[in-house]
Design a protein around this motif. Structure first.
Motif, PDB file in Angstrom:
ATOM      1  N   UNK A   1      15.276 -16.952  -2.431  1.00  0.00           N
ATOM      2  CA  UNK A   1      14.565 -15.684  -2.417  1.00  0.00           C
ATOM      3  C   UNK A   1      14.644 -15.043  -3.788  1.00  0.00           C
ATOM      4  N   UNK A   2      13.742 -14.132  -4.031  1.00  0.00           N
ATOM      5  CA  UNK A   2      13.646 -13.549  -5.367  1.00  0.00           C
ATOM      6  C   UNK A   2      14.938 -12.857  -5.801  1.00  0.00           C
ATOM      7  N   UNK A   3      15.621 -12.227  -4.859  1.00  0.00           N
ATOM      8  CA  UNK A   3      16.818 -11.484  -5.241  1.00  0.00           C
ATOM      9  C   UNK A   3      17.921 -12.411  -5.725  1.00  0.00           C
ATOM     10  N   UNK A   4      17.982 -13.623  -5.137  1.00  0.00           N
ATOM     11  CA  UNK A   4      19.016 -14.565  -5.544  1.00  0.00           C
ATOM     12  C   UNK A   4      18.655 -15.279  -6.845  1.00  0.00           C
ATOM     13  N   UNK A   5      17.440 -15.141  -7.275  1.00  0.00           N
ATOM     14  CA  UNK A   5      17.086 -15.707  -8.564  1.00  0.00           C
ATOM     15  C   UNK A   5      17.562 -14.801  -9.700  1.00  0.00           C
ATOM     16  N   UNK A   6      17.903 -13.568  -9.345  1.00  0.00           N
ATOM     17  CA  UNK A   6      18.372 -12.613 -10.341  1.00  0.00           C
ATOM     18  C   UNK A   6      19.864 -12.371 -10.211  1.00  0.00           C
ATOM     19  N   UNK A   7      20.335 -12.246  -8.973  1.00  0.00           N
ATOM     20  CA  UNK A   7      21.737 -11.911  -8.730  1.00  0.00           C
ATOM     21  C   UNK A   7      22.454 -13.067  -8.038  1.00  0.00           C
ATOM     22  N   UNK A   8      23.710 -13.280  -8.418  1.00  0.00           N
ATOM     23  CA  UNK A   8      24.519 -14.314  -7.781  1.00  0.00           C
ATOM     24  C   UNK A   8      25.300 -13.704  -6.630  1.00  0.00           C
ATOM     25  N   UNK A   9      25.434 -14.441  -5.542  1.00  0.00           N
ATOM     26  CA  UNK A   9      26.211 -13.931  -4.410  1.00  0.00           C
ATOM     27  C   UNK A   9      27.647 -13.640  -4.815  1.00  0.00           C
ATOM     28  N   UNK A  10      28.250 -12.648  -4.206  1.00  0.00           N
ATOM     29  CA  UNK A  10      29.670 -12.376  -4.413  1.00  0.00           C
ATOM     30  C   UNK A  10      30.475 -13.325  -3.536  1.00  0.00           C
ATOM     31  N   UNK A  11      30.586 -12.985  -2.264  1.00  0.00           N
ATOM     32  CA  UNK A  11      31.267 -13.854  -1.317  1.00  0.00           C
ATOM     33  C   UNK A  11      30.262 -14.801  -0.668  1.00  0.00           C
ATOM     34  N   UNK A  12      30.691 -16.035  -0.469  1.00  0.00           N
ATOM     35  CA  UNK A  12      29.923 -16.984   0.325  1.00  0.00           C
ATOM     36  C   UNK A  12      30.892 -17.596   1.323  1.00  0.00           C
ATOM     37  N   UNK A  13      30.463 -17.779   2.536  1.00  0.00           N
ATOM     38  CA  UNK A  13      31.408 -18.289   3.517  1.00  0.00           C
ATOM     39  C   UNK A  13      30.758 -18.835   4.760  1.00  0.00           C
TER      40      UNK A  13
ATOM     41  N   UNK B   1      27.277 -17.270   5.524  1.00  0.00           N
ATOM     42  CA  UNK B   1      27.275 -15.818   5.295  1.00  0.00           C
ATOM     43  C   UNK B   1      27.384 -15.555   3.808  1.00  0.00           C
ATOM     44  N   UNK B   2      26.587 -14.641   3.324  1.00  0.00           N
ATOM     45  CA  UNK B   2      26.587 -14.304   1.904  1.00  0.00           C
ATOM     46  C   UNK B   2      26.667 -12.798   1.759  1.00  0.00           C
ATOM     47  N   UNK B   3      27.494 -12.369   0.832  1.00  0.00           N
ATOM     48  CA  UNK B   3      27.597 -10.947   0.482  1.00  0.00           C
ATOM     49  C   UNK B   3      27.070 -10.781  -0.929  1.00  0.00           C
ATOM     50  N   UNK B   4      26.186  -9.829  -1.087  1.00  0.00           N
ATOM     51  CA  UNK B   4      25.584  -9.587  -2.389  1.00  0.00           C
ATOM     52  C   UNK B   4      25.822  -8.135  -2.781  1.00  0.00           C
ATOM     53  N   UNK B   5      26.332  -7.954  -3.999  1.00  0.00           N
ATOM     54  CA  UNK B   5      26.546  -6.600  -4.507  1.00  0.00           C
ATOM     55  C   UNK B   5      25.579  -6.337  -5.642  1.00  0.00           C
ATOM     56  N   UNK B   6      24.818  -5.262  -5.519  1.00  0.00           N
ATOM     57  CA  UNK B   6      23.948  -4.801  -6.608  1.00  0.00           C
ATOM     58  C   UNK B   6      24.306  -3.342  -6.850  1.00  0.00           C
ATOM     59  N   UNK B   7      24.999  -3.103  -7.945  1.00  0.00           N
ATOM     60  CA  UNK B   7      25.478  -1.754  -8.208  1.00  0.00           C
ATOM     61  C   UNK B   7      26.486  -1.349  -7.154  1.00  0.00           C
ATOM     62  N   UNK B   8      26.229  -0.261  -6.469  1.00  0.00           N
ATOM     63  CA  UNK B   8      27.137   0.212  -5.425  1.00  0.00           C
ATOM     64  C   UNK B   8      26.691  -0.231  -4.036  1.00  0.00           C
ATOM     65  N   UNK B   9      25.629  -0.989  -3.970  1.00  0.00           N
ATOM     66  CA  UNK B   9      25.093  -1.418  -2.670  1.00  0.00           C
ATOM     67  C   UNK B   9      25.544  -2.824  -2.337  1.00  0.00           C
ATOM     68  N   UNK B  10      26.091  -2.954  -1.133  1.00  0.00           N
ATOM     69  CA  UNK B  10      26.529  -4.255  -0.632  1.00  0.00           C
ATOM     70  C   UNK B  10      25.611  -4.651   0.517  1.00  0.00           C
ATOM     71  N   UNK B  11      25.201  -5.927   0.523  1.00  0.00           N
ATOM     72  CA  UNK B  11      24.325  -6.436   1.576  1.00  0.00           C
ATOM     73  C   UNK B  11      24.899  -7.724   2.133  1.00  0.00           C
ATOM     74  N   UNK B  12      24.729  -7.915   3.432  1.00  0.00           N
ATOM     75  CA  UNK B  12      25.175  -9.125   4.118  1.00  0.00           C
ATOM     76  C   UNK B  12      23.969  -9.919   4.594  1.00  0.00           C
ATOM     77  N   UNK B  13      24.038 -11.232   4.414  1.00  0.00           N
ATOM     78  CA  UNK B  13      22.968 -12.117   4.860  1.00  0.00           C
ATOM     79  C   UNK B  13      23.575 -13.247   5.681  1.00  0.00           C
TER      80      UNK B  13
END
Length: 121
Positions: free
Chosen positions: A25-37, A98-110
């Motif tokens: 997805x486009x967001x993962x082309x810019x940002x790397x996941x924090x946690x992956x599990x 499960x992937x956790x993505x942090x962008x600034x102060x926002x955390x998202x779970x996928x």
């Protein structure tokens, strides 16, 4: 955003399987996941954490899989792997990446769609 999991199946006790989960997805082309599990959910049980990995830190495993499962990640491919050895009947479950993505102060779970692992003779 999509998490595509693969590698599940039927295996005999003592056997091995390798699960893979690629984040796209486009967001993962810019940002790397924090946690992956990986989590798993057996029939009639709650979903539980199996293993997780954060870049630069030691992996985390639930006690029942320590020494048998190995989690790893390839940041260039945005992919997380779970090598499962010495599988037991009690490892039978649907496994979810499960992937956790942090962008600034926002955390998202996928979450991925789940892949069935069945350990049976």
């Amino acid at each position: 955003v999509q998490l595509q999991a693969s590698g599940g199946g039927l295996v005999q006790p003592g056997g091995s399987l390798r699960l893979s989960c690629a984040a796209s997805g486009s967001i993962f082309s810019v940002f790397s996941p924090n946690d992956m599990g990986w989590f798993r959910q057996a029939p009639g049980k709650q979903r539980e954490l199996v293993a997780s990995i954060t870049s630069g830190r030691s992996p985390n495993y639930t006690g029942s899989v320590k020494g048998r499962f190995t989690i790893s990640r390839d940041n260039s491919k945005k992919t997380v792997y779970l090598q499962m050895n010495s599988l037991k009947a009690e490892d039978t479950a649907v496994y979810y990446c499960h992937v956790v993505l942090q962008i600034g102060s926002q955390w998202s779970n996928y979450w991925g769609q789940g892949t069935q692992v069945t350990v049976s003779s």
